[in-house]
Write a protein that holds these residues in place. Structure first.
Motif, PDB file in Angstrom:
ATOM      1  N   GLU A   1       5.129   8.812   3.637  1.00  0.00           N
ATOM      2  CA  GLU A   1       4.642   8.298   3.375  1.00  0.00           C
ATOM      3  C   GLU A   1       3.918   6.922   4.738  1.00  0.00           C
ATOM      4  O   GLU A   1       3.236   6.817   5.452  1.00  0.00           O
TER       5      GLU A   1
ATOM      6  N   GLU B   1      -9.222  11.089   3.033  1.00  0.00           N
ATOM      7  CA  GLU B   1      -7.640  10.596   3.489  1.00  0.00           C
ATOM      8  C   GLU B   1      -7.064  10.102   1.502  1.00  0.00           C
ATOM      9  O   GLU B   1      -6.627  10.065   1.086  1.00  0.00           O
ATOM     10  N   TYR B   2      -8.631   9.495   1.543  1.00  0.00           N
ATOM     11  CA  TYR B   2      -8.486   8.179   0.409  1.00  0.00           C
ATOM     12  C   TYR B   2      -9.688   8.528   0.013  1.00  0.00           C
ATOM     13  O   TYR B   2     -10.673   8.946  -0.103  1.00  0.00           O
ATOM     14  N   THR B   3     -10.117   8.439  -1.792  1.00  0.00           N
ATOM     15  CA  THR B   3     -11.273   8.335  -2.121  1.00  0.00           C
ATOM     16  C   THR B   3     -11.257   7.334  -3.585  1.00  0.00           C
ATOM     17  O   THR B   3     -10.901   7.774  -4.048  1.00  0.00           O
ATOM     18  N   PRO B   4     -11.256   5.746  -3.343  1.00  0.00           N
ATOM     19  CA  PRO B   4     -11.172   4.962  -4.088  1.00  0.00           C
ATOM     20  C   PRO B   4     -12.530   4.752  -4.928  1.00  0.00           C
ATOM     21  O   PRO B   4     -13.480   4.216  -3.958  1.00  0.00           O
TER      22      PRO B   4
ATOM     23  N   ILE C   1      -6.207   0.508   7.475  1.00  0.00           N
ATOM     24  CA  ILE C   1      -5.407   0.972   6.416  1.00  0.00           C
ATOM     25  C   ILE C   1      -4.132   0.239   6.453  1.00  0.00           C
ATOM     26  O   ILE C   1      -3.299   0.488   7.201  1.00  0.00           O
TER      27      ILE C   1
ATOM     28  N   SER D   1      -6.066   1.121  -2.987  1.00  0.00           N
ATOM     29  CA  SER D   1      -5.741   2.798  -3.160  1.00  0.00           C
ATOM     30  C   SER D   1      -4.133   2.650  -3.806  1.00  0.00           C
ATOM     31  O   SER D   1      -2.804   1.970  -3.010  1.00  0.00           O
ATOM     32  N   GLN D   2      -3.923   3.308  -5.204  1.00  0.00           N
ATOM     33  CA  GLN D   2      -2.502   3.556  -5.456  1.00  0.00           C
ATOM     34  C   GLN D   2      -2.453   5.544  -6.007  1.00  0.00           C
ATOM     35  O   GLN D   2      -3.001   5.095  -7.096  1.00  0.00           O
ATOM     36  N   GLY D   3      -1.036   5.498  -5.463  1.00  0.00           N
ATOM     37  CA  GLY D   3      -0.773   7.019  -5.679  1.00  0.00           C
ATOM     38  C   GLY D   3      -0.051   6.744  -7.786  1.00  0.00           C
ATOM     39  O   GLY D   3       0.421   5.338  -7.895  1.00  0.00           O
TER      40      GLY D   3
ATOM     41  N   ILE E   1      -1.855   0.839  -0.817  1.00  0.00           N
ATOM     42  CA  ILE E   1      -2.865   1.071  -0.136  1.00  0.00           C
ATOM     43  C   ILE E   1      -3.598  -0.201   0.041  1.00  0.00           C
ATOM     44  O   ILE E   1      -4.713  -0.022  -1.057  1.00  0.00           O
TER      45      ILE E   1
END
Ligand code: ASP
Length: 438
Positions: free
Chosen positions: A234, A329-332, A375, A408-410, A417
């Motif tokens: 990460e 990269e991310y999908t919020p 980010i 965003s959080q996994g 994030i």
């Protein structure tokens, strides 16, 4: 059990650095396998030998004499040898490389000579045997390492011996020297450690471990004492750079601890990287392992009434991005709004085509593109299943007037994030560091 040590370019830069390496190696009889880089910079203005070798090759390609660059390379190694009082026959080695230059030597073969010469000298200096990387490290046709062959070959070669190995290269499937990408001696060290089931892989560099934040942003950040492979992925994905990113796979596969150490401060314990740690939440209350981040992202938002209940929306969206070769990269997401965080630079060239593709695939009410997003990620295995941490992060940023644009959080809860305006980037990193580390 053996310890495998890898010394980076700054540890191989001068005779004084060789002397430090020797005392580190000799301090522990288990330190029997040493992997070395080419000579690095002695001062910030100095040149890395590998850069000079690539430069030499470029001269050769364009038919320009590389005499002056080649003499800089030769002088570096001859000086180290003479300062150490060694009698290694470097003259013949250098003449052989010089002949190669007349004879269309490949770029990889030439670039590998920095590590080769370092290893020859270090082997003589330590009184260890020199084992060339071409004798054991084999690549397959597709460019991946043939681990089965390589591990068995090194096990045979290392049996009962103390050895020095040049990093960065091996033998390609076509029988010619092939290098890893830049910084690849880290991978050689990891492969050697995995091949020999080492007790530990010590990666000696010029910093006392991985820092908790970027020292260009946070003044004197502390080193991370212990980090898991997952946390490191990460952190390095978002810019924390110490190791070549492919280094961890061979050692992680065998759960061999990787220890980043400082040749210039050998008593500092550095950073230990392992698959998992038995953390004691009572004695170790710091739940953030590190803070990393990157600027220059863009957010593409697609809104349409009823979007969330349409079947196949995400597939259609991703298909458009895939067709145009853009990684998401991310999908919020929100209800009826799908957001995609992508590299602003990569989006720039393709934005018109992507907007057209999304229009056609989804017939949305609105598509918006916001760039200038940074980010910032707080990474920490100890955040998992601890209530209240996200809240603390958000209020620390809020108290400093930093607006959070996305979150965003996994599911593993190893990172939180936040997206902020690029101009708030440095401030956000500092706020998180000061709130959670200091
Ligand atoms: N000498 C090579 C480079 O500069 C490999 C290494 O040092 O890891 O990229």
């Amino acid at each position: 059990m053996r310890k495998v040590l890898k010394f980076g370019g700054s540890s191989m830069a001068s005779a004084a650095q060789y002397a430090k390496v020797k005392s580190i190696v000799e301090a522990d009889p288990a330190r029997t396998v040493v992997v070395v880089s080419a000579a690095g910079k002695r001062t910030p203005e100095d040149h890395k030998v590998t850069d000079l070798l690539y430069l030499c090759h470029a001269h050769m390609r364009y038919g320009v004499s590389c005499d002056s660059v080649f003499s800089m390379i030769s002088a570096r190694y001859l000086e180290i040898r003479d300062d150490l009082g060694l009698s290694t026959d470097l003259e013949s080695e250098l003449a052989r490389i010089r002949d190669g230059l007349e004879d269309d030597i490949s770029e990889d073969a030439l670039a590998s000579r920095g590590e080769y010469l370092s290893a020859r000298l270090m082997a003589d200096y330590l009184g260890f045997d020199f084992v060339d990387a071409t004798e054991w490290l084999r690549f397959r046709m597709d460019g991946t390492v043939d681990q089965e062959f390589s591990y068995a070959a090194l096990q045979r070669l290392a049996e009962g011996r103390k050895i020095v190995i040049p990093g960065f290269y091996g033998l390609g499937a076509d029988g010619n020297i092939r290098t890893f990408s830049r910084g690849g001696s880290d991978i050689t060290g990891a492969l050697a450690a995995a091949a020999l089931d080492a007790e530990i892989y010590e990666n000696w560099t010029d910093v006392s471990g991985i820092l908790m934040a970027d020292p260009r942003i946070v003044e004197n950040p502390e080193p991370i004492p212990r980090v898991t492979y997952a946390e490191l992925r990460e952190l390095s994905y978002l810019g924390a750079q110490v190791l070549h990113e492919d280094t961890i796979f061979p050692v992680a596969e065998k759960n061999i601890p990787l220890n980043i150490r400082n040749t210039n401060d050998p008593t500092h314990p550095g950073t230990i990287i392992m698959e998992r740690f038995d953390d004691d939440p009572d004695t170790d209350r710091r739940f953030i392992t590190g803070i990393a981040g990157k600027k220059d992202f863009a957010v593409v938002s697609i809104s349409k009434k009823g979007l969330s209940s349409e079947v196949g929306t995400m597939r259609k969206v991703f298909e458009v991005f895939e067709t145009h070769g853009l990684a998401v990269e991310y999908t919020p997401n929100g209800i009826d709004t799908v957001c995609l965080v992508v590299s602003a630079k990569q989006l720039q060239k393709r934005s018109a085509a992507i907007v057209a593709g999304l229009q056609e695939a989804l017939k949305p009410d609105r598509i918006e593109i916001a760039d200038g997003i940074a980010i910032v990620a707080a990474v920490g295995r100890k955040m998992a299943r601890r209530p209240g941490i996200a809240g603390q992060i958000f209020s620390a940023l809020g108290d400093e007037g930093i607006n959070i644009r996305l979150i965003s959080q996994g599911p593993q809860e190893v990172n939180i994030i936040v997206g902020v305006d690029s101009r708030d980037f440095n401030a956000a990193v500092r706020v998180l560091y000061n709130s959670f580390v200091r």
